[in-house]
Design a protein around this motif. Structure first.
Motif, short mmCIF file in Angstrom:
data_model
loop_
_atom_site.label_atom_id
_atom_site.label_comp_id
_atom_site.label_asym_id
_atom_site.label_seq_id
_atom_site.Cartn_x
_atom_site.Cartn_y
_atom_site.Cartn_z
N MET B 149 -0.91 -4.15 -3.87
CA MET B 149 -2.16 -3.52 -3.47
C MET B 149 -2.07 -3.02 -2.03
O MET B 149 -2.49 -1.91 -1.70
N ARG B 150 -1.51 -3.85 -1.20
CA ARG B 150 -1.46 -3.49 0.21
C ARG B 150 -0.48 -2.34 0.42
O ARG B 150 -0.70 -1.49 1.28
N LYS B 153 -2.30 0.77 -0.36
CA LYS B 153 -3.24 1.16 0.69
C LYS B 153 -2.53 1.53 1.98
O LYS B 153 -3.18 1.85 2.97
N GLY B 154 -1.23 1.37 1.96
CA GLY B 154 -0.50 1.75 3.16
C GLY B 154 -0.52 0.69 4.25
O GLY B 154 -0.21 0.96 5.40
N LEU B 155 -0.90 -0.51 3.90
CA LEU B 155 -0.91 -1.57 4.91
C LEU B 155 0.48 -2.12 5.15
O LEU B 155 0.71 -2.85 6.09
N ASP B 157 4.24 -0.67 5.55
CA ASP B 157 5.00 0.58 5.64
C ASP B 157 6.21 0.38 6.54
O ASP B 157 6.63 -0.75 6.79
N ASN B 160 5.45 -1.81 9.52
CA ASN B 160 4.75 -3.08 9.31
C ASN B 160 5.22 -3.67 7.99
O ASN B 160 4.54 -3.58 6.98
#
Lengths: 236, 205, 288, 654
Positions: B149-150, B153-155, B157, B160
């Protein structure tokens, strides 16, 4: 000054809490009322001497039912947790006179089976080493036909006489005729006579695995009012 | 956000020690099972259990499935490091799906064991191994879902990525845990102790 | 006394590492200091005050008639030696505690005191001395313990199975069964005679095979110094030779349920003749 | 887990993490949750679960063989429902769920959880501020200690009244079990909980713990575990001592489930707290705080966390296996079906002994931490103190079987374990050396904390010496399972552990509450309990020497006198502890307001203001010197140099 007052109050409050909880639990302890064996006459001991004679009547029921006796214990929690378990009736706190002959009459309503240790299918510690089972004298029963035992043993006091007595209570056959409450119409009757010496405090318990949990030795086997109790010998 | 590496760290350490302790268990269970077979002459009434050993195949199959999931997670993590966001999402998503599949396999395996929980200590030990596997898989599903999920959402990348890294490390560990279970159930089956003590009685003098 | 640290005339403790040549001289210098001497005297005094403990402990252990066996004697000896060895070190620590309260400077009050304590960061001689002493003491205790343990094991044959026990014809084998909450004793050499009281012949080795029918118990023959757990599903072995007539106690030393406290019985150590006649009366045949 | 990703908190892996984009709205349900909703959630879910299970389980009437299991299932469901419901209700699952769906907690929410602008309410919430957590731990621990102390008083009352059975044996047994485990749990968190959480981040110059939300999680898991333990008292109790040896435990009433679940939950809580503390200490020390500049207390907490981390899972899994034996009928510990009772003992003591050091080491570290402050001189031989702690940690994993000398498990193993156990007295001896070396020639500032430290050293000496007896197999053959053991471990756990905790509380009280702990009342309390303690447990040693087994309700009349004395002493301890408690209460409410550094300490936690601001330090401190830089340069140094020079000259002249 105020600080010391607070301190005093704290100490008193703490003491009161301890005392309160202590008294509450002491009163609430799971002790059934004491069943006293009163002297009813005299009887001849094996040595020929006349001794005071007392009698006790105990029943063993497989489980409680609404029609018949309930275990005699004041603990509501145990009554819930141990519902349906076997118990001795009318009480498990026994008191017998010292320097006397005592006869205990058992009626055994429960089934049974194989006992762990055959030692407890033998009669120990009674006069002549015998017990009267349905009218006939025996010294032991078959280890696979034990219903319960009544085993009195030592209390950790060295200044009271050593006392050990163990009686097997034979089982009822599974196909025995039962009444409406599910109890056998003709229970096993056992009576034993033994001699008491000096006064002392002892405990007794059942050695036949008839409880629940591991080895069927939990639950009622470890609860007073069910299959274990106290046995006090007191000076008359 | 830090849940991943925290859960990873903790679960890593816990399961490390935990499987270590299970190892004790696993080595010990087979002697127990041979003990039960000889127990019939005990004076204590008992019903000798009818346990037979579980097939070792499924353990390895599930292990391979978990390895696949781990590899996919590593692939996702590597992709993230290279800046390939699609690869990350693909890896995490597939890893998540494969983990779910492993859980299903595990469930099938448990329900087809030739014994129940009460059939001696070998059965107990094997069942507990499976239970720990299930527990691990649930954790993996949770983590895999989170990473997936993350990632979407691009959390997670290119800059990170350490959650994905922690998840990958953790999954590697879980694979090790699985292989430990598989090894135990494959190689430590028959007890070397052929003359165990018999409960509650004395050996003949 | 409290002016020790302030008195510049007092020769002082060395601070520097010992690799300088005159370290022995430092020690003698150190010993000349009043506080050092006082602490040492205090140590000796406290040590002597603690010394009666060695015997008091034994008095406590012997209250009910111990030692009734060689094993118990070994145990008491061990306890005695351990007490003796720990006294100097305990006395030294207590002396420092006491002296630091009474001897060195002491301030009360609400404000943090001036920083007038010497900034001793370490003292190599002291450290080495302490480490060496404590290690040597620990090693001594370990070695002593190992020797005693070997001796006790030899006395009890605890690790040898019943079938291989030496002198089997002469020794008495007793099967001890723990069960909630009664001990029973079986004499397999005497027709499986059973008893609820442990009868032992005097001066003859006895081997116990101990097991349990339900939970873990611990067979503790108190005055004989014998203790071994009774485990369900396993047989543990130990042994003893009783060398004192009398009545002793068996207690259960592992919590085993409601009547754990009542799981006790007696040991009756009898002369060989009396033992034999007990065996005969109780129905077992005499074989020894 | 906190989202205010300042560079400090998220550079855990050495990588700079930029402020993330904010997903999800601020506020929401999380802000309305507190302890009250936790209670409601727990009770509600417990009721539902219990009721549901009672309906679903075949009733006793229809299936007689199943009947005994029904209370087990119901009670299990109730307990599980309580834990999950409580954690739900207090909001523990909000964070992870939001993490999974990728809408992280916003900065404003994170600050809210940190307790910003919440006033007193923050103590009732899932607050992430390490100071709030520390205070919460303190309260919970004191409550648990009080509960266990109450049981201790009842136990001693029973043992003192040798002429009557005050309580029934079952109840007595469940009291000793509950007292034991409640005390152990309380003592495990007594130092690492309040002080570890409150003080350590400040001591190392950090703004908060590494994972603030895990901090809250570990606290509230602990809070959730405690009621389960207490509830088991009402369900037949833990009648098997604190060690609940199997298979006795699988025979006990359903109350045993309370114990097992408590341990399982508590172990999770400990593991989380340990990881948190260790990560904090490893990664968040202030600039310049190298290992040689780190205070000894931090070492102690680190060591204790490390041991807790590897030891607790064994205990946890022992309980999980036991639970599965009980509920699912497996046979890990049931010898009838091939289980082994020795397995349990091994698993248990693999925890059991490290756990003792988990309790002892922090208190020893507190003692060492306090002494320099009150003696105004540096810690003697800092390296040796560290070596002692390291040695204890290293050896602690290899001594467990000394609890099993007498079990008959591998008699040959007695030799190596005896060796390793006696070896551990050497590193412990290091700590004693450091203590007396620090005392040496120091000016004593005899305030309450220092007095507690004296008590700790005194007790530890007695406990240590008696420990040597017990580590020795021949002596242990007599002492094992006797009152001697009880007295010994009370000297260690209570004499060293609890008094160390008292020292720590007294010392850090000004920082934690902003007020000075009342010196006079506190001292009276301390010395009263100290004297009572000696009376109680020395006479308990005597009872053990005479041969009284432990955990007995009744005993031979030859033990009467020592038990009477012991009981009187226990009452004195109780009074002393209550006085100490009163000192805490009155000082907390209306004590003298403390300055920011009332002890004149040099370590970091005292350099910030009192009450401590939300993020501890306005500017993160930089450490430039070794800790404990007290005292004046030794005046004899110069003198000695002179002697040396003199000697050198003489030698040179020759």
């Amino acid at each position: 000054m105020k600080k010391f007052l607070v301190t005093l109050v704290t100490v008193l409050l703490g003491g009161a809490i301890v005392a309160g909880v202590g008294v509450f639990n002491s009163v609430r302890q799971e002790e059934p009322p004491v069943l006293v064996a009163n002297v009813v006459g005299t009887k001849k001991a094996p040595s020929g001497e006349e001794m005071p004679h007392a009698e006790l009547y105990l029943d063993v029921y497989p489980n409680s039912s609404s029609k018949v006796p309930q275990p005699n214990t004041p603990s509501p929690i145990n009554n819930v947790l141990l519902a349906g378990q076997p118990f001795y009736h009318p009480s498990t706190s026994l008191q017998v006179p010292a320097h006397s002959l005592v006869t205990i009459h058992f009626r055994q309503f429960d089934g049974g089976g194989q006992i762990y240790n055959p030692y407890f299918s033998q009669v120990h510690g009674t006069v002549d080493g015998t017990m009267k089972w349905n009218g006939k004298e025996v010294t032991e029963i078959k280890p696979d036909q034990v219903g319960h035992t009544f085993t009195v043993h030592q209390y950790p006091e060295s200044d009271q006489p050593y006392f050990f007595m163990s009686i097997p209570l034979p089982m009822n056959k599974a196909n025995a005729k039962t009444d409406k409450a599910g109890y056998p119409v003709d229970p096993q009757t056992i009576s034993v006579t033994f001699m008491t010496g000096e006064a002392g405090s002892y405990v007794w318990n059942c050695e036949f695995p008839c409880g629940d949990m591991y080895q069927e030795f939990g639950g009622p086997m470890q609860t007073r009012g069910w299959m274990a109790g106290t046995f006090d010998v007191v000076e008359a | 956000m830090i849940v991943a590496d925290v859960a990873g760290t903790i679960a890593l350490v816990i399961s490390y020690t935990y499987l270590w302790s299970l190892n004790v268990n696993g080595g010990w269970a087979p002697p127990g099972s041979s003990l039960t077979a000889e127990q019939t002459n005990s004076s204590i009434p008992s019903t000798p259990p009818v346990a037979s050993f579980a097939a070792e195949g499924p353990f390895w199959a599930i292990f391979l499935v978990v390895v696949l999931a781990t590899a996919l997670m590593w692939f996702g993590y590597r992709s993230a490091r290279r800046g390939n966001q699609a690869g990350l999402i693909l890896g995490a998503g597939l890893s998540f799906l494969v983990t779910v599949a492993a859980l299903v396999f595990q469930w099938i395996q448990i329900s087809t064991f030739p014994f129940g929980a009460g059939d001696g200590s070998y059965a107990s030990a094997v069942l507990l191994l499976c239970a720990s596997n299930i527990f691990h898989l649930f954790l993996l599903i949770f983590i895999g879902m989170g990473i997936f999920m993350r990632a979407r959402k691009g959390l997670i990348d290119k800059t990170n990525w350490y959650q994905a890294q922690a998840a990958s490390y953790y999954m590697t560990w879980v694979s090790v845990a699985f292989i430990l279970g598989a090894i135990l159930t494959t190689f430590l089956v028959v007890s070397p102790n052929t003359d165990p003590a018999i409960f509650g009685t004395f050996t003949q003098q | 006394m409290s002016t020790d640290t302030l008195n510049p005339q007092t020769p002082e403790e060395p601070e520097a590492p010992t690799n300088r040549p005159p370290s022995m001289r430092r020690v003698t210098l150190w010993l000349r200091r009043p506080y050092a001497r006082r602490v040492l005297i205090l140590t000796v005094v406290i040590g002597f005050l603690l010394l009666p403990l060695c015997w008091l402990i034994l008095a406590g252990m012997n209250q009910t008639g111990a030692p009734a066996s060689e094993i118990m004697k070994d145990i008491e000896q061990t306890v005695f030696v351990f007490t003796l060895v720990s006294i100097p070190i305990t006395a030294f620590v207590f002396a420092v505690l006491l002296y630091s309260l009474l001897g060195w400077r002491r301030v009360t009050g609400d404000e943090p005191p001036m920083q007038d304590s010497p900034a001793i960061r370490t003292n190599t001689i002291g450290v080495i001395l302490w480490t060496a002493t404590s290690s040597i003491l620990a090693m001594f205790l370990v070695v002593w313990g190992l020797i005693e343990l070997a001796q006790i094991t030899a006395n009890s044959y605890g690790s040898i199975s019943a079938n291989e026990q030496p002198g089997q014809s002469k020794s008495e084998i007793i099967n001890v069964t723990g069960q909630q909450w009664v001990w029973t004793f079986e004499y397999p050499q005497h027709d499986g005679l059973t008893s609820d009281v442990l009868y032992l012949p005097l001066d003859r080795p006895v081997y116990f095979n101990v097991t349990s029918k339900d939970v873990i118990h611990s067979f503790w023959a108190v005055e004989l110094g014998v203790k071994i757990d009774a485990n369900p599903g396993a047989i543990t072995q130990t042994g003893v030779t009783a060398n004192k007539l009398g009545t002793f106690n068996v207690r259960c030393a592992e919590l085993c349920g409601m009547y754990h406290a009542y799981m006790q019985t007696e040991i009756r150590v009898l002369e060989q003749d009396a033992f034999d006649s007990w065996v005969r009366e109780s129905g077992g045949k005499k074989t020894s | 887990m906190s989202v205010d990703t300042t560079v400090e908190t998220s550079s855990v892996f050495g990588v700079h993490v930029p402020q993330p984009r904010q997903h999800g709205a601020a506020g929401g349900v999380m802000r309305r949750l507190n302890f009250g909703t936790g209670l409601i959630g727990g009770v509600a879910l417990a009721t539902i679960a219990g009721w549901g299970t009672a309906i679903l389980t075949p009733s006793s009437a229809s299936n007689a063989t199943f009947a005994p299991m029904e209370p087990t299932y119901v009670y299990l469901a109730v307990l599980l429902g309580w834990v999950i419901g409580f954690m739900l209700g207090i909001g523990a699952f909000v964070g992870p769920l939001r993490w999974v769906v990728g809408s992280d907690i916003t900065h404003a929410d994170a600050e809210y959880m940190g307790g910003k602008d919440l006033g007193k309410k923050r103590y009732w919430k899932y607050t992430t501020d390490h100071k709030v957590v520390g205070i919460q731990y303190l309260i919970v621990t004191m409550l648990l200690l009080g509960f266990a102390g109450l049981l201790a008083m009842l136990i001693r009352t029973e043992l003192g009244m040798t002429w009557t059975e005050l309580f029934s044996p079952s109840f007595y047994n469940s009291m000793i079990g509950t007292h034991g485990i409640a005390m152990i749990l309380a003592m495990i968190v007594a130092v690492t909980g309040p002080l570890g959480n409150f003080i350590v981040p400040m001591m190392i110059g950090a703004r908060d713990m590494a994972y603030p939300r895990l901090n809250a999680l570990s606290l509230w898991l602990f809070v959730a575990a405690v009621p389960m333990l207490i509830s088991s008292m009402f369900m037949g109790g833990i009648q098997d001592g604190w060690s609940v040896y199997q298979p006795l435990a699988s025979q006990a009433p359903v109350g045993m489930l309370g114990y097992q679940l408590t341990i399982i939950v508590f172990a999770i809580s400990t593991a989380i707290a340990s990881v948190n503390l260790m990560t904090t200490i490893l990664t968040m020390r202030a600039k310049g705080m190298t290992w040689s500049r780190t205070p000894i207390f931090v070492y102690g907490i680190f060591a204790s966390s490390l041991m807790g981390l590897y030891a607790f899972p064994f205990f946890q899994y022992a309980q999980i296996l036991g639970l599965s034996d009980r509920v699912f009928g497996t046979s890990f510990f049931n010898p009838l079906n091939g289980g082994s009772v020795w397995l349990y003992e091994n698993l248990f003591w693999l925890l059991g002994h490290p756990e003792v050091y988990v309790i002892i080491i922090p208190s020893a570290a507190i003692a060492l931490e306090l002494m320099p402050v009150f003696l105004r001189k540096p810690l003697f031989s800092f390296n040796f103190a560290v070596a002692g702690i390291v040695g204890v940690v290293a050896l602690s994993g290899f001594v467990w079987a000394h609890h099993m000398y007498m079990t008959g498990w591998a008699p040959a193993a007695n030799y190596p374990f005896m060796l390793s156990t006696e070896m551990i007295s050497i590193p412990v001896g290091f700590l004693v050396l450091v203590a007396i070396g620090t005392l040496w020639r120091g000016t004593t500032w005899t305030r309450l904390p220092l007095m507690a430290v004296y008590a700790v050293i005194f007790n530890k000496m007695i406990g240590g010496v008696t420990g040597i007896y017990l580590s020795d197999v021949p002596a242990d053959q007599y002492f094992h399972g006797s009152m001697f053991v009880v007295a010994h471990f009370h000297f260690m756990l209570m004499g060293a552990g609890l008094f160390g905790g008292m020292a720590g509380i007294a010392f850090f009280f000004p920082k934690m509450t902003g007020r000075i702990l009342d010196e006079r009342i506190g001292s009276i309390g301390l010395w009263t309990s100290f004297i009572g303690f000696q009376v109680t447990f020395i006479s308990m040693f005597v009872a053990g020497l005479q041969g009284q087994p432990r955990r007995v309700l009744d005993f031979d009349s030859q033990f009467n006198i020592s038990n009477w004395i012991s009981t009187i002493g226990a009452y004195v301890i109780g009074i002393g502890m209550l006085i100490f408690l009163a000192a805490i209460i009155t000082s907390w409410r209306s004590g003298d307001v403390a300055s920011s550094n009332p002890w004149g300490s040099k370590s970091l936690e005292w350099q910030t203001a009192t009450p401590v601001p939300l993020e501890n330090f306005p500017v993160l401190p930089v450490v430039t010197e070794r800790p404990y830089n007290y005292g004046v340069p030794d005046p004899y140094e110069a003198e000695l140099d002179a002697i040396d020079a003199d000697l050198a000259e003489k030698v040179g002249n020759k």
